[in-house]
Every structure is written in C-alpha cells, then in structure tokens.
Design a protein around this motif. Structure first.
Motif, PDB file in Angstrom:
ATOM      1  N   LYS A  72       0.865  -1.321   0.142  1.00 35.39           N
ATOM      2  CA  LYS A  72       0.134   0.059   0.240  1.00 35.39           C
ATOM      3  C   LYS A  72       1.506   1.026  -0.026  1.00 35.39           C
ATOM      4  N   CYS A  73       0.397   2.032  -0.430  1.00 34.86           N
ATOM      5  CA  CYS A  73       1.242   3.426  -1.095  1.00 34.86           C
ATOM      6  C   CYS A  73       0.595   4.964   0.388  1.00 34.86           C
ATOM      7  N   LYS A  74       2.087   5.241   0.902  1.00 39.76           N
ATOM      8  CA  LYS A  74       1.969   6.029   2.040  1.00 39.76           C
ATOM      9  C   LYS A  74       1.620   7.720   0.821  1.00 39.76           C
ATOM     10  N   GLN A  75       2.014   7.266  -0.328  1.00 40.42           N
ATOM     11  CA  GLN A  75       1.615   8.773  -1.101  1.00 40.42           C
ATOM     12  C   GLN A  75       0.349   8.991  -1.402  1.00 40.42           C
ATOM     13  N   CYS A  76       0.116   7.825  -2.949  1.00 38.49           N
ATOM     14  CA  CYS A  76      -1.631   7.598  -2.962  1.00 38.49           C
ATOM     15  C   CYS A  76      -2.606   7.061  -2.353  1.00 38.49           C
ATOM     16  N   ASN A  77      -1.733   5.988  -1.832  1.00 39.92           N
ATOM     17  CA  ASN A  77      -3.015   5.092  -0.968  1.00 39.92           C
ATOM     18  C   ASN A  77      -3.499   4.002  -2.135  1.00 39.92           C
ATOM     19  N   ASN A  88       8.160  -0.893  -5.337  1.00 35.03           N
ATOM     20  CA  ASN A  88       7.295   0.607  -5.611  1.00 35.03           C
ATOM     21  C   ASN A  88       6.016   0.299  -5.886  1.00 35.03           C
ATOM     22  N   CYS A  89       5.427   1.451  -5.499  1.00 36.29           N
ATOM     23  CA  CYS A  89       3.508   2.057  -5.724  1.00 36.29           C
ATOM     24  C   CYS A  89       3.459   1.725  -7.766  1.00 36.29           C
ATOM     25  N   THR A  90       3.102   0.834  -8.029  1.00 28.69           N
ATOM     26  CA  THR A  90       2.922   0.753  -9.280  1.00 28.69           C
ATOM     27  C   THR A  90       1.288   1.673  -9.886  1.00 28.69           C
ATOM     28  N   HIS A  91       1.158   2.377  -8.838  1.00 28.42           N
ATOM     29  CA  HIS A  91       0.597   3.963  -9.409  1.00 28.42           C
ATOM     30  C   HIS A  91       1.221   5.029  -9.517  1.00 28.42           C
ATOM     31  N   CYS A  92       2.053   5.493  -8.812  1.00 27.44           N
ATOM     32  CA  CYS A  92       2.565   6.369  -8.583  1.00 27.44           C
ATOM     33  C   CYS A  92       4.502   6.398  -8.462  1.00 27.44           C
ATOM     34  N   GLY A  93       4.693   5.403  -8.772  1.00 22.33           N
ATOM     35  CA  GLY A  93       5.746   5.107  -8.636  1.00 22.33           C
ATOM     36  C   GLY A  93       6.994   5.346  -7.332  1.00 22.33           C
TER      37      GLY A  93
END
Ligand SMILES: [Zn+2]
Length: 112
Positions: A72-77, A88-93
C-alpha cells in the motif's frame, strides 16, 4: 534449521487438523507461501521431506500456492501487486510503501 522449525510448526497444525477429522493419513497438504516469507518453495519441500517421516503426513503431497506481494502506497494510498525486485507503488512509482502481504506461510488446508 530455520526451515525445519517452520516445517515442524506446519506439520503440527496439519496433525491437529487430521486428528480433528479422525484421519489416519493425509493425501494432500496445501500451503500458501509468500516470496518474502524467508523460505523458498524448494527449501520448504526439502524440509518437508525430512520432517514428515513418521507423521500422518508421511505420504502426503505438498501443494505450494504462491502468494502475491501486495503493498500500500503512503503517497497515493493505492494498493498494488508488486514483484520482489521492485516494491514501488505501481500507480505513482513512489518507494514509500507498506507491505500488506507476501510474508505469509499459511496452511490452507489438508485433504484426507
Ligand atoms: Zn502510489
């Protein structure tokens, strides 16, 4: 040694289940293994082959289901399914991610 203690723990759960079902022997054991569990499928099978002797699981086939790594991404959730090489997050990297799954070694069930 690490693998064999994991395997003994697993077989204890298996024996408890077998006992509850009044089973004298087990045909199949299904486990779910995450890539970050610290044990490879190969190590698990090796350890299993050593540990199962004399147990109700002696002739049981070991089925290993591979659990995905989810973060789970801490930046974009957003939640993403990632690989061991790239967490890494696959949505925002972003690399600020928390692990949701991938570390598990779970007994899914047994067939008697
Ligand atoms: Zn993100």
């Amino acid at each position: 040694m690490h693998e064999s203690s994991i395997c003994r723990g697993l077989l204890q759960q298996v024996e408890t289940l077998a006992h509850e079902q009044n089973a004298a022997s087990i045909k199949r054991i299904t486990v779910r293994l995450g890539p970050l569990s610290g044990i490879t499928p190969w190590q698990l099978e090796e350890a299993y082959n050593h540990t199962r002797q004399g147990t109700t699981a002696e002739y049981a086939e070991l089925i290993i289901e591979h659990a995905p790594i989810r973060v789970k991404c801490k930046q974009c959730n957003a939640e993403s399914e990632v690989t061991l090489d790239d967490l890494n997050c696959t949505h925002c990297g972003d690399s600020q991610t928390t692990l949701l799954s991938g570390e598990e070694l779970i007994l899914v069930g047994i067939t008697v």
